[in-house]
Design a protein around this motif. Structure first.
Motif, PDB file in Angstrom:
ATOM      1  N   THR A  36       4.511  21.556   6.972  1.00 49.08           N
ATOM      2  CA  THR A  36       5.855  21.483   6.525  1.00 49.08           C
ATOM      3  C   THR A  36       5.883  21.633   4.839  1.00 49.08           C
ATOM      4  OG1 THR A  36       6.231  19.243   6.300  1.00 49.08           O
ATOM      5  CG2 THR A  36       6.687  20.309   8.346  1.00 49.08           C
ATOM      6  N   PRO A  37       6.975  21.940   4.374  1.00 49.98           N
ATOM      7  CA  PRO A  37       6.889  22.023   2.761  1.00 49.98           C
ATOM      8  C   PRO A  37       6.508  20.591   2.261  1.00 49.98           C
ATOM      9  CG  PRO A  37       8.618  23.295   3.512  1.00 49.98           C
ATOM     10  CD  PRO A  37       8.070  22.834   4.656  1.00 49.98           C
ATOM     11  N   ALA A  38       7.231  19.386   2.746  1.00 53.59           N
ATOM     12  CA  ALA A  38       6.982  18.100   2.498  1.00 53.59           C
ATOM     13  C   ALA A  38       5.355  17.783   2.614  1.00 53.59           C
ATOM     14  CB  ALA A  38       7.813  17.081   3.421  1.00 53.59           C
ATOM     15  N   GLN A  39       4.749  18.156   3.659  1.00 60.20           N
ATOM     16  CA  GLN A  39       3.466  17.985   3.914  1.00 60.20           C
ATOM     17  C   GLN A  39       2.542  18.623   2.900  1.00 60.20           C
ATOM     18  OE1 GLN A  39       3.239  19.137   8.020  1.00 60.20           O
ATOM     19  NE2 GLN A  39       3.362  17.150   8.865  1.00 60.20           N
ATOM     20  N   PHE A  40       2.833  19.780   2.606  1.00 62.31           N
ATOM     21  CA  PHE A  40       2.255  20.792   1.527  1.00 62.31           C
ATOM     22  C   PHE A  40       2.314  19.782   0.408  1.00 62.31           C
ATOM     23  CE2 PHE A  40       2.510  23.315  -2.187  1.00 62.31           C
ATOM     24  CZ  PHE A  40       1.034  23.691  -2.079  1.00 62.31           C
ATOM     25  N   LEU A  71       6.556  10.327   6.657  1.00 60.06           N
ATOM     26  CA  LEU A  71       5.813  11.535   6.536  1.00 60.06           C
ATOM     27  C   LEU A  71       4.301  11.312   6.555  1.00 60.06           C
ATOM     28  CD1 LEU A  71       5.509  14.349   5.368  1.00 60.06           C
ATOM     29  CD2 LEU A  71       6.059  13.529   3.237  1.00 60.06           C
ATOM     30  N   LEU A  72       3.936  10.075   5.904  1.00 60.34           N
ATOM     31  CA  LEU A  72       2.389   9.768   6.018  1.00 60.34           C
ATOM     32  C   LEU A  72       1.798   9.530   7.234  1.00 60.34           C
ATOM     33  CD1 LEU A  72       2.143   7.941   2.347  1.00 60.34           C
ATOM     34  CD2 LEU A  72       1.348  10.192   2.791  1.00 60.34           C
ATOM     35  N   ASN A  73       2.513   8.703   8.179  1.00 60.14           N
ATOM     36  CA  ASN A  73       2.495   8.378   9.316  1.00 60.14           C
ATOM     37  C   ASN A  73       1.934   9.688  10.050  1.00 60.14           C
ATOM     38  OD1 ASN A  73       2.779   5.560   9.071  1.00 60.14           O
ATOM     39  ND2 ASN A  73       4.598   5.504  10.217  1.00 60.14           N
ATOM     40  N   ARG A  74       2.698  10.760  10.134  1.00 61.01           N
ATOM     41  CA  ARG A  74       2.523  12.074  10.633  1.00 61.01           C
ATOM     42  C   ARG A  74       1.421  12.572  10.425  1.00 61.01           C
ATOM     43  NH1 ARG A  74       7.908  11.601  10.296  1.00 61.01           N
ATOM     44  NH2 ARG A  74       8.039  12.881   8.469  1.00 61.01           N
ATOM     45  N   GLU A  76      -1.159  10.985   8.890  1.00 59.55           N
ATOM     46  CA  GLU A  76      -2.472  10.356   9.351  1.00 59.55           C
ATOM     47  C   GLU A  76      -2.826  10.566  10.755  1.00 59.55           C
ATOM     48  OE1 GLU A  76      -2.873   5.964   7.191  1.00 59.55           O
ATOM     49  OE2 GLU A  76      -1.233   5.851   8.665  1.00 59.55           O
ATOM     50  N   GLN A  77      -1.748  10.727  11.609  1.00 56.89           N
ATOM     51  CA  GLN A  77      -1.861  11.140  12.761  1.00 56.89           C
ATOM     52  C   GLN A  77      -2.775  12.767  13.017  1.00 56.89           C
ATOM     53  OE1 GLN A  77       1.840  10.788  14.598  1.00 56.89           O
ATOM     54  NE2 GLN A  77       1.728   8.455  15.010  1.00 56.89           N
ATOM     55  N   ALA A  78      -2.309  13.514  12.048  1.00 54.00           N
ATOM     56  CA  ALA A  78      -2.927  14.765  12.096  1.00 54.00           C
ATOM     57  C   ALA A  78      -4.299  14.877  11.542  1.00 54.00           C
ATOM     58  CB  ALA A  78      -2.016  15.631  11.399  1.00 54.00           C
ATOM     59  N   GLY A  79      -4.538  13.639  11.053  1.00 50.19           N
ATOM     60  CA  GLY A  79      -6.084  13.724  10.198  1.00 50.19           C
ATOM     61  C   GLY A  79      -6.083  14.086   8.892  1.00 50.19           C
ATOM     62  N   LEU A  80      -4.846  14.227   8.280  1.00 49.73           N
ATOM     63  CA  LEU A  80      -4.848  14.753   6.899  1.00 49.73           C
ATOM     64  C   LEU A  80      -4.992  13.847   5.489  1.00 49.73           C
ATOM     65  CD1 LEU A  80      -2.165  17.409   7.500  1.00 49.73           C
ATOM     66  CD2 LEU A  80      -4.579  17.646   7.299  1.00 49.73           C
ATOM     67  N   VAL A  81      -4.415  12.610   5.891  1.00 53.41           N
ATOM     68  CA  VAL A  81      -4.565  11.573   4.688  1.00 53.41           C
ATOM     69  C   VAL A  81      -4.961  10.154   5.490  1.00 53.41           C
ATOM     70  CG1 VAL A  81      -2.658  12.712   3.664  1.00 53.41           C
ATOM     71  CG2 VAL A  81      -2.169  10.756   5.376  1.00 53.41           C
ATOM     72  N   MET A  82      -5.165   9.366   4.519  1.00 54.81           N
ATOM     73  CA  MET A  82      -5.604   7.998   5.074  1.00 54.81           C
ATOM     74  C   MET A  82      -5.063   6.998   4.116  1.00 54.81           C
ATOM     75  SD  MET A  82      -9.870   7.819   4.415  1.00 54.81           S
ATOM     76  CE  MET A  82     -10.582   8.389   2.770  1.00 54.81           C
ATOM     77  N   ARG A  83      -4.587   5.875   4.330  1.00 53.01           N
ATOM     78  CA  ARG A  83      -3.995   5.005   3.629  1.00 53.01           C
ATOM     79  C   ARG A  83      -5.176   3.846   3.695  1.00 53.01           C
ATOM     80  NH1 ARG A  83       2.219   4.968   5.537  1.00 53.01           N
ATOM     81  NH2 ARG A  83       1.085   5.717   7.647  1.00 53.01           N
ATOM     82  N   GLN A  84      -5.372   2.947   2.535  1.00 56.07           N
ATOM     83  CA  GLN A  84      -6.008   1.901   2.589  1.00 56.07           C
ATOM     84  C   GLN A  84      -5.345   0.783   1.629  1.00 56.07           C
ATOM     85  OE1 GLN A  84      -9.517   3.836   0.437  1.00 56.07           O
ATOM     86  NE2 GLN A  84     -10.603   3.831   2.583  1.00 56.07           N
ATOM     87  N   PRO A  85      -5.386  -0.445   1.652  1.00 56.36           N
ATOM     88  CA  PRO A  85      -5.034  -1.358   1.072  1.00 56.36           C
ATOM     89  C   PRO A  85      -5.520  -1.413  -0.368  1.00 56.36           C
ATOM     90  CG  PRO A  85      -5.948  -2.400   2.911  1.00 56.36           C
ATOM     91  CD  PRO A  85      -6.477  -0.942   2.929  1.00 56.36           C
ATOM     92  N   HIS A  86      -4.542  -1.611  -1.441  1.00 56.28           N
ATOM     93  CA  HIS A  86      -4.824  -1.514  -2.996  1.00 56.28           C
ATOM     94  C   HIS A  86      -5.741  -2.744  -3.107  1.00 56.28           C
ATOM     95  CE1 HIS A  86      -4.584  -1.525  -7.311  1.00 56.28           C
ATOM     96  NE2 HIS A  86      -3.931  -0.187  -7.121  1.00 56.28           N
TER      97      HIS A  86
END
Length: 145
Positions: A36-40, A71-74, A76-86
């Motif tokens: 989607t444009p937002a994901q891009f 947006l980030l949840n979706r 992450e599920q698609a394997g595009l991003v990851m979140r880590q604690p700061h």
């Protein structure tokens, strides 16, 4: 006979129609990658600035905390991003592209920019510079108004 629209309204309509036409082409290009444009926008931001704090990413994208989380949840599920604690702020998360996200961004970001350039290539270089300058000044004038 209805009254003629003012020049300001006609100008706004032209801006709106140009953006709608370009967005349609750009969205179709992104859909070929299942984006989607937002994901891009997330991919492009993280491609240029790896390891952004989640709130800084939301600010850059002009979205709310709630929108960025979904947006980030979706993504992450698609394997595009990851979140880590700061590491220095337990309340914040750093967002990065995964290897898959980086590989996708490496391909789609330049293609997206090329499509934008193709759309704007209908203007002469001089007209392109003039349009850029006018829109930049217009944006700054609206911010200070």
């Amino acid at each position: 006979m209805p009254p003629r629209l003012s020049q300001e309204v006609r100008t706004w309509l032209h801006l709106h129609r140009v953006m709608a036409t370009m967005n349609k082409r750009l969205t179709a290009q992104l859909a070929s990658y299942n984006l989607t444009p937002a994901q891009f926008d997330v991919l492009a931001q993280l491609f240029r600035t790896p390891g952004l704090v989640q709130q800084a990413l939301a600010d850059r994208l002009l979205v709310t905390k709630g929108n960025i989380v979904g947006l980030l949840n979706r993504m992450e599920q698609a394997g595009l991003v990851m979140r880590q604690p700061h590491p220095d702020d337990g309340r914040a998360h750093l967002v990065s592209l995964t290897a898959h996200g980086t590989m996708l961004a490496t391909q789609v970001v330049p293609e997206h920019e090329a499509l934008i350039a193709e759309c704007l290539a209908v203007l002469s270089p001089e007209d392109g510079h003039s349009l850029h300058d006018l829109l930049r000044r217009f944006k700054h004038a609206l911010r200070s108004a």
